[in-house]
Design an enzyme around this catalytic site. Structure first.
Site, mmCIF file in Angstrom:
data_model
loop_
_atom_site.group_PDB
_atom_site.id
_atom_site.type_symbol
_atom_site.label_atom_id
_atom_site.label_comp_id
_atom_site.label_asym_id
_atom_site.label_seq_id
_atom_site.Cartn_x
_atom_site.Cartn_y
_atom_site.Cartn_z
ATOM 1 N N GLU A 15 0.836 -1.200 0.000
ATOM 2 C CA GLU A 15 0.000 0.000 0.000
ATOM 3 C C GLU A 15 0.875 1.256 0.000
ATOM 4 O OE1 GLU A 15 -3.063 -0.528 -1.150
ATOM 5 O OE2 GLU A 15 -3.546 -1.770 0.586
ATOM 6 N N HIS A 16 0.511 2.222 -0.836
ATOM 7 C CA HIS A 16 1.252 3.474 -0.997
ATOM 8 C C HIS A 16 2.680 3.219 -1.492
ATOM 9 C CE1 HIS A 16 -1.789 6.298 0.505
ATOM 10 N NE2 HIS A 16 -2.171 5.280 1.254
ATOM 11 N N THR A 17 2.841 2.128 -2.191
ATOM 12 C CA THR A 17 4.132 1.833 -2.813
ATOM 13 C C THR A 17 4.111 2.137 -4.308
ATOM 14 O OG1 THR A 17 3.332 -0.428 -2.976
ATOM 15 C CG2 THR A 17 4.906 0.042 -1.216
ATOM 16 N N SER A 49 -26.214 6.260 -15.469
ATOM 17 C CA SER A 49 -25.752 5.310 -14.457
ATOM 18 C C SER A 49 -26.946 4.747 -13.713
ATOM 19 C CB SER A 49 -24.818 6.008 -13.471
ATOM 20 O OG SER A 49 -24.688 5.221 -12.307
ATOM 21 N N GLY A 108 -12.746 1.775 -0.619
ATOM 22 C CA GLY A 108 -11.326 1.463 -0.788
ATOM 23 C C GLY A 108 -11.130 0.222 -1.632
ATOM 24 N N LEU A 109 -12.128 -0.135 -2.437
ATOM 25 C CA LEU A 109 -12.057 -1.346 -3.260
ATOM 26 C C LEU A 109 -11.936 -0.982 -4.733
ATOM 27 C CD1 LEU A 109 -14.773 -3.445 -1.364
ATOM 28 C CD2 LEU A 109 -12.294 -3.456 -1.046
ATOM 29 N N SER A 111 -13.636 1.210 -6.802
ATOM 30 C CA SER A 111 -14.818 1.301 -7.664
ATOM 31 C C SER A 111 -14.555 2.249 -8.835
ATOM 32 C CB SER A 111 -16.021 1.806 -6.870
ATOM 33 O OG SER A 111 -15.734 3.065 -6.299
ATOM 34 N N SER A 112 -13.733 3.264 -8.610
ATOM 35 C CA SER A 112 -13.515 4.251 -9.671
ATOM 36 C C SER A 112 -12.687 3.676 -10.815
ATOM 37 C CB SER A 112 -12.870 5.517 -9.115
ATOM 38 O OG SER A 112 -11.771 5.197 -8.325
ATOM 39 N N ASP A 156 -4.581 0.545 -9.100
ATOM 40 C CA ASP A 156 -5.979 0.152 -9.289
ATOM 41 C C ASP A 156 -6.285 -0.197 -10.742
ATOM 42 O OD1 ASP A 156 -6.000 0.905 -6.675
ATOM 43 O OD2 ASP A 156 -7.059 2.790 -7.004
HETATM 44 C C1 GLA Z 1 -5.351 4.258 -3.930
HETATM 45 C C2 GLA Z 1 -4.656 4.687 -5.221
HETATM 46 C C3 GLA Z 1 -3.580 3.684 -5.602
HETATM 47 C C4 GLA Z 1 -2.657 3.370 -4.432
HETATM 48 C C5 GLA Z 1 -3.462 3.075 -3.167
HETATM 49 C C6 GLA Z 1 -2.601 2.912 -1.956
HETATM 50 O O1 GLA Z 1 -6.082 3.091 -4.147
HETATM 51 O O2 GLA Z 1 -5.584 4.785 -6.257
HETATM 52 O O3 GLA Z 1 -2.859 4.169 -6.708
HETATM 53 O O4 GLA Z 1 -1.741 4.413 -4.223
HETATM 54 O O5 GLA Z 1 -4.415 4.073 -2.896
HETATM 55 O O6 GLA Z 1 -1.813 1.767 -2.058
#
Ligand code: GLA
Length: 373
Positions: A15-17, A49, A108-109, A111-112, A156
């Site tokens: 995450e955040h990498t 939508s 945080g899954l 969706s976008s 994502d």
């Molecule tokens: C969001 C961002 C991703 C990633 C994560 C954290 O989902 O869209 O690019 O940075 O946060 O891992």
């Protein structure tokens, strides 16, 4: 009319990498965004939508840039993708897009990205069949970065496009980003929890997380500042956590420590899975990832921490928040015969803390974006 789908994701670890040129290890979810599309020639983009009945949006292809500020937020994801096609010289004579998203929004899954990628593969098939997945990933990301204003990394969109059923996707973002013609850095690693009587439980805390609200961008800026303080291009270049002690600023030092240790966790988890060993062994690494996001990167929340603590107390092998943070979901690795009990414990913990009832569900690695009919 034909229909294309793209999935949401959970990141097993990493995450955040992604925006630090590091490693990620997502799986695609069996929850998808669906785009039914039909081309036409009247120069208009019409987007509807199912989640926004009665709010169809109509924009001239020639006015996509100008319309950005006045169209509703949800429609910027699909319109941004159409705009990105035209910006890159792909002619869109007109198109109807009917969207239906089953990935929970703000959980945080991703969706976008599911939505952006479903639209992107639809537009590719209809108007630009030569585009590679690699290019589409860049286009979907550019749409979110530029048209929506969410400064995301590649995680994502790559997960939505490249994940395969039954596998986790190990992505080395540096290698992947370096060569758009012949992408490297992609490995599909078998991830069959069922074979070990295990399940991956998702707990959606119901606390919406929002990537365009500034705090995500702040973390990105802190990582860039930490890299600068160490005299490296990105935090990927930092070999060990010990090196981060050279950063004088306490906050930047902790941000860097998270990224460096998180990259090592991705590599460790990938190795364990590759060897085909019992995945229970990755549990402590997942939990360590949560502690790092909570204490060093400071993107967790009391609800996410409560979900992780309750899941672990009820016997999960490991648990962590997923995605950008500041809300969203948690994953827990649980013995199949304990899944219901773990979910119930989390629910009870939320009730005791006066938090809204969380949504819990089990996920298995599903396929990436594809056409369905
Ligand atoms: C969001 C961002 C991703 C990633 C994560 C954290 O989902 O869209 O690019 O940075 O946060 O891992």
């Amino acid at each position: 009319m034909r229909t294309w789908v793209a999935p949401g994701r959970v990141n097993i670890i990493g995450e955040h990498t992604d925006y630090n040129d590091g490693y990620v290890l997502p799986i695609a979810l069996p929850l998808v965004a669906r785009c039914t599309a039909a081309p036409h020639t009247d120069g208009l983009v019409r987007v509807g939508s199912r989640q926004r009945p009665g709010e169809p949006v109509l924009v001239a292809v020639s006015d996509l840039e100008g319309a950005r500020a006045r169209v509703p937020g949800w429609s910027r994801y699909p319109l941004g993708v159409v705009a990105e096609f035209t910006r890159r010289g792909h002619r869109i004579p007109g198109v109807d897009l009917d969207l239906d998203g089953a990935v929970p929004i703000g959980a945080g899954l991703s969706s976008s990205a599911a939505l952006s990628c479903a639209v992107a593969i639809a537009l590719r098939d209809l108007f630009a069949p030569g585009l590679t997945d690699r290019t589409l990933i860049d286009m979907a990301r550019a749409a979110e970065n530029d048209y929506v204003g969410a400064p995301t990394g590649l995680l994502d969109q790559s997960a939505a496009m490249l994940c395969t059923a039954g596998h986790a996707l190990l992505l080395d973002v540096r290698a992947f980003a370096a060569d758009t013609a012949a992408p490297r850095g992609v490995e599909q690693i078998p991830f069959d929890l069922g074979a070990f009587e295990l399940e991956l439980l998702v707990v959606d805390t119901g606390q919406p997380h929002e990537l365009a609200d500034g705090r995500y961008a702040e973390r990105r800026a802190e990582c860039a500042a930490a890299a600068e303080a160490l005299g490296v291009e990105t935090l990927r270049d930092v070999a060990s956590a010990t090196d981060t002690t050279r950063i004088a600023d306490d906050v930047l030092r902790r941000r860097a420590r998270h990224v460096v240790t998180e990259n090592a966790r991705v590599v460790a988890v990938a190795e364990k899975l590759r060897e085909g060993l019992d995945p229970r062994g990755i549990g402590p690494v997942l939990t360590a990832g949560h502690v790092s996001l909570r204490d060093d990167f400071e993107v967790s929340t009391p609800a996410l921490d409560a979900a992780v603590d309750a899941a672990l107390a009820a016997g999960s092998h490991g648990a962590r928040m997923v995605g950008g943070g500041f809300g969203g979901s948690v994953i827990a690795l649980v013995d199949r015969d304990r899944t219901a009990a773990v979910a119930e414990s989390v629910r009870q913990r939320f009730a005791d803390a006066d938090l809204p009832d969380p949504r819990t569900f089990v996920v298995v690695p599903a396929p990436g974006a594809h056409r369905v009919d």
